[in-house]
Design a protein around this motif. Structure first.
Motif, PDB file in Angstrom:
ATOM      1  N   ASP A  46       0.825  -1.205   0.000  1.00 30.07           N
ATOM      2  CA  ASP A  46       0.000   0.000   0.000  1.00 30.07           C
ATOM      3  C   ASP A  46       0.859   1.253   0.000  1.00 30.07           C
ATOM      4  OD1 ASP A  46      -2.836  -1.182   0.612  1.00 30.07           O
ATOM      5  OD2 ASP A  46      -1.516  -2.096   2.116  1.00 30.07           O
ATOM      6  N   ALA A  47       0.345   2.294  -0.657  1.00 29.65           N
ATOM      7  CA  ALA A  47       1.001   3.605  -0.634  1.00 29.65           C
ATOM      8  C   ALA A  47       0.380   4.431   0.493  1.00 29.65           C
ATOM      9  CB  ALA A  47       0.823   4.310  -1.977  1.00 29.65           C
ATOM     10  N   THR A  48       0.878   4.220   1.703  1.00 28.00           N
ATOM     11  CA  THR A  48       0.414   4.984   2.854  1.00 28.00           C
ATOM     12  C   THR A  48       1.422   6.078   3.176  1.00 28.00           C
ATOM     13  OG1 THR A  48       1.546   3.590   4.473  1.00 28.00           O
ATOM     14  CG2 THR A  48      -0.670   2.903   3.782  1.00 28.00           C
ATOM     15  N   ALA A  49       1.022   7.002   4.070  1.00 28.52           N
ATOM     16  CA  ALA A  49       1.928   8.082   4.455  1.00 28.52           C
ATOM     17  C   ALA A  49       3.199   7.531   5.083  1.00 28.52           C
ATOM     18  CB  ALA A  49       1.217   9.024   5.423  1.00 28.52           C
ATOM     19  N   GLU A  50       3.070   6.459   5.884  1.00 28.79           N
ATOM     20  CA  GLU A  50       4.231   5.882   6.536  1.00 28.79           C
ATOM     21  C   GLU A  50       5.188   5.270   5.513  1.00 28.79           C
ATOM     22  OE1 GLU A  50       0.935   6.340   9.271  1.00 28.79           O
ATOM     23  OE2 GLU A  50       1.097   5.283   7.345  1.00 28.79           O
ATOM     24  N   VAL A  51       4.629   4.625   4.492  1.00 30.12           N
ATOM     25  CA  VAL A  51       5.472   4.033   3.457  1.00 30.12           C
ATOM     26  C   VAL A  51       6.137   5.122   2.627  1.00 30.12           C
ATOM     27  CG1 VAL A  51       5.458   2.656   1.341  1.00 30.12           C
ATOM     28  CG2 VAL A  51       4.165   1.877   3.332  1.00 30.12           C
ATOM     29  N   VAL A  52       5.368   6.117   2.214  1.00 30.04           N
ATOM     30  CA  VAL A  52       5.914   7.209   1.399  1.00 30.04           C
ATOM     31  C   VAL A  52       7.057   7.905   2.122  1.00 30.04           C
ATOM     32  CG1 VAL A  52       5.389   9.488   0.424  1.00 30.04           C
ATOM     33  CG2 VAL A  52       3.815   7.578   0.062  1.00 30.04           C
ATOM     34  N   ALA A  53       6.962   8.010   3.450  1.00 31.36           N
ATOM     35  CA  ALA A  53       8.009   8.677   4.222  1.00 31.36           C
ATOM     36  C   ALA A  53       9.337   7.934   4.149  1.00 31.36           C
ATOM     37  CB  ALA A  53       7.569   8.820   5.682  1.00 31.36           C
ATOM     38  N   THR A  54       9.315   6.657   3.798  1.00 30.89           N
ATOM     39  CA  THR A  54      10.562   5.884   3.718  1.00 30.89           C
ATOM     40  C   THR A  54      11.181   5.884   2.320  1.00 30.89           C
ATOM     41  OG1 THR A  54       9.478   3.770   3.140  1.00 30.89           O
ATOM     42  CG2 THR A  54       9.629   4.329   5.487  1.00 30.89           C
ATOM     43  N   VAL A  55      10.486   6.456   1.346  1.00 30.84           N
ATOM     44  CA  VAL A  55      10.982   6.456  -0.035  1.00 30.84           C
ATOM     45  C   VAL A  55      11.947   7.622  -0.217  1.00 30.84           C
ATOM     46  CG1 VAL A  55      10.342   6.596  -2.476  1.00 30.84           C
ATOM     47  CG2 VAL A  55       8.834   5.414  -0.849  1.00 30.84           C
ATOM     48  N   PRO A  56      13.198   7.373  -0.579  1.00 32.08           N
ATOM     49  CA  PRO A  56      14.171   8.459  -0.748  1.00 32.08           C
ATOM     50  C   PRO A  56      13.778   9.387  -1.902  1.00 32.08           C
ATOM     51  CG  PRO A  56      15.269   6.315  -0.630  1.00 32.08           C
ATOM     52  CD  PRO A  56      13.817   6.048  -0.809  1.00 32.08           C
ATOM     53  N   GLU A  57      14.364  10.587  -1.907  1.00 33.56           N
ATOM     54  CA  GLU A  57      14.159  11.499  -3.015  1.00 33.56           C
ATOM     55  C   GLU A  57      14.617  10.839  -4.319  1.00 33.56           C
ATOM     56  OE1 GLU A  57      15.644  15.425  -2.600  1.00 33.56           O
ATOM     57  OE2 GLU A  57      14.688  15.786  -0.654  1.00 33.56           O
ATOM     58  N   ARG A  58      13.926  11.161  -5.382  1.00 37.26           N
ATOM     59  CA  ARG A  58      14.148  10.582  -6.712  1.00 37.26           C
ATOM     60  C   ARG A  58      13.995   9.058  -6.701  1.00 37.26           C
ATOM     61  NH1 ARG A  58      18.565  12.913 -10.654  1.00 37.26           N
ATOM     62  NH2 ARG A  58      19.809  11.253  -9.703  1.00 37.26           N
ATOM     63  N   GLY A  59      13.180   8.577  -5.759  1.00 36.16           N
ATOM     64  CA  GLY A  59      12.900   7.154  -5.693  1.00 36.16           C
ATOM     65  C   GLY A  59      11.538   6.839  -6.269  1.00 36.16           C
ATOM     66  N   LEU A  60      11.331   5.579  -6.593  1.00 35.36           N
ATOM     67  CA  LEU A  60      10.051   5.089  -7.087  1.00 35.36           C
ATOM     68  C   LEU A  60       9.415   4.215  -6.026  1.00 35.36           C
ATOM     69  CD1 LEU A  60       7.860   4.288  -9.216  1.00 35.36           C
ATOM     70  CD2 LEU A  60       9.440   2.478  -9.969  1.00 35.36           C
ATOM     71  N   LEU A  61       8.146   4.461  -5.743  1.00 31.85           N
ATOM     72  CA  LEU A  61       7.365   3.578  -4.895  1.00 31.85           C
ATOM     73  C   LEU A  61       6.520   2.681  -5.805  1.00 31.85           C
ATOM     74  CD1 LEU A  61       6.165   2.473  -2.293  1.00 31.85           C
ATOM     75  CD2 LEU A  61       4.605   4.441  -2.233  1.00 31.85           C
ATOM     76  N   LEU A  62       6.806   1.399  -5.779  1.00 34.21           N
ATOM     77  CA  LEU A  62       6.018   0.413  -6.514  1.00 34.21           C
ATOM     78  C   LEU A  62       5.028  -0.196  -5.530  1.00 34.21           C
ATOM     79  CD1 LEU A  62       5.253  -1.534  -8.786  1.00 34.21           C
ATOM     80  CD2 LEU A  62       7.276  -2.907  -8.200  1.00 34.21           C
ATOM     81  N   ALA A  63       3.747   0.103  -5.721  1.00 37.83           N
ATOM     82  CA  ALA A  63       2.704  -0.362  -4.801  1.00 37.83           C
ATOM     83  C   ALA A  63       1.788  -1.353  -5.504  1.00 37.83           C
ATOM     84  CB  ALA A  63       1.890   0.820  -4.283  1.00 37.83           C
ATOM     85  N   HIS A  64       1.263  -2.268  -4.731  1.00 31.88           N
ATOM     86  CA  HIS A  64       0.302  -3.231  -5.282  1.00 31.88           C
ATOM     87  C   HIS A  64      -1.090  -2.611  -5.359  1.00 31.88           C
ATOM     88  CE1 HIS A  64      -1.629  -6.906  -6.367  1.00 31.88           C
ATOM     89  NE2 HIS A  64      -2.246  -7.059  -5.204  1.00 31.88           N
ATOM     90  N   HIS A  65      -1.539  -2.015  -4.285  1.00 33.24           N
ATOM     91  CA  HIS A  65      -2.882  -1.441  -4.273  1.00 33.24           C
ATOM     92  C   HIS A  65      -2.883  -0.024  -4.841  1.00 33.24           C
ATOM     93  CE1 HIS A  65      -4.044  -4.318  -0.769  1.00 33.24           C
ATOM     94  NE2 HIS A  65      -4.312  -4.850  -1.948  1.00 33.24           N
TER      95      HIS A  65
END
Length: 375
Positions: A46-65
């Motif tokens: 999931d792309a939650t606020a807690e997960v997004v906070a761990t993604v570095p700058e210029r990073g990609l978040l690959l989420a299932h939902h």
């Protein structure tokens, strides 16, 4: 080596084809510029606020939902989802979703679930048809007109099988008819039985071309009322689709299998619950990552002893147990899909190596977080 977001998207679209997504789903790039470089990838359910906070700058978040799905008409920064989108964009981060396309892909979500449980996948539980729905056309036409009818039908889209075109089969025979008053026969006379040397011509065509093929047949056929059959063919199952059927190395009682599931998946407040005879042997198993009670009919017909999935509702489960001996093993939705994160991460590591650091988020996004005290 610089890795562009577009390079990553190409790999993900090949592994999890967007065409496999359900019609109601929203998959693919949510925000980000495909031409921009990406320094890292974080994979999460999931792309939650807690997960997004761990993604570095210029990073990609690959989420299932999907973050944005039904009824979205704003991404204003004063909304919960809009704030996440703004946060990602401001720091050059991207968001990509692989949802029901990853559910159906091979390997996909259910393959990862089976692997986490130590199961060997053997087939797809609910396969996607391996191609479009086809009609078989059977046309009876005077021998001297058969070539013209075949050519017309070919031109309308019939007669293609794989990499071959103008495919047909013919056999000679005798056609018979009796014209009545009001008819305008191309051959024969009113009130007289007529017998004609005819060919039976067969070919296949996509069902989507039925109207065009019919029009071509009528235009080329010499008869006022051509004789023909249109038979809808069963499409063979493909190698992709929802759920998997898998086997255990050796049979084990349902109670032991439930323990296997509990230890194979990350712990959750939901836990693992099951319905069935604890002593019944389990060897052949159906699995489906995510909510899977829509597949209970397929499960009942699959020749399995147990079904592992998530979000089983009371009434569908009750109805299933009334008519089937297949045991049900219900797990948390997040836990059933979390193994896919490792699968997707390995996919990207294998393609990009050290040029693209890939991590699986350690944030537990299961919404259930409080267990009651039964003491």
């Amino acid at each position: 080596m610089t890795v562009r977001l577009g390079d990553i998207i190409d790999v993900l679209d090949e592994a999890y084809p967007p065409a496999l997504a359900q019609s109601w789903d929203s998959v693919g790039l949510v925000c980000g510029d495909p031409d921009e470089p990406v320094d890292s990838v974080t994979v999460a359910v999931d792309a939650t606020a807690e997960v997004v906070a761990t993604v570095p700058e210029r990073g990609l978040l690959l989420a299932h939902h999907p973050l944005l799905l039904r009824g979205v008409d704003t991404v204003a920064a004063d909304t919960a989802k809009g704030a996440l989108i703004h946060s990602l964009i401001r720091t050059g981060r991207a968001l990509f979703t692989a949802h029901t396309n990853a559910d159906s892909a091979a390997p996909g979500v259910s393959d990862a679930l089976a692997d986490a449980l130590g199961l060997q996948v053997t087939e797809v539980l609910s396969p996607v048809p391996a191609g479009p729905t086809l009609d078989k056309w059977v046309v009876f036409v005077p021998t001297e007109n058969a070539a013209a009818v075949r050519t017309a039908m070919f031109g309308a889209g019939a007669g293609r099988i794989g990499d071959y075109s103008q495919c047909s089969w013919s056999v000679p025979g005798t056609g018979q008819f009796l014209p009545h008053d009001g008819a305008a026969p191309a051959i024969g006379t009113i009130g007289t039985v007529e017998q004609v040397a005819e060919d039976r011509v067969e070919m296949v065509a996509p069902a989507s071309r039925r109207g065009a093929v019919y029009a071509a047949l009528r235009a080329a056929h010499p008869y006022e009322e051509p004789a023909y059959d249109v038979i809808t063919l069963q499409t063979p199952p493909g190698a992709v689709g929802l759920g998997r059927i898998a086997t255990l190395p050796t049979p084990e009682p349902l109670s032991e299998f439930v323990s296997r599931v509990r230890h194979g998946l990350p712990p959750t407040s939901w836990g693992v619950r099951a319905a069935g005879d604890p002593d019944a042997p389990v060897r052949r198993v159906a699995v489906c990552g995510g909510a899977g009670d829509s597949l209970l009919a397929e499960v009942a017909a699959a020749g399995v002893q147990a079904y592992v999935t998530a979000d089983l509702r009371h009434h569908p489960a009750d109805e299933h147990r009334r008519v089937s001996d297949v045991a049900l093993v219900d797990v948390a939705h997040w836990a059933s899909e979390q193994p896919w994160c490792g699968q997707a991460a390995e996919l990207l590591r294998a393609r990009f190596g050290a040029a693209l650091p890939v991590t699986v988020s350690e944030v537990r996004t299961d919404p259930w977080n409080v267990e009651g005290d039964c003491s």
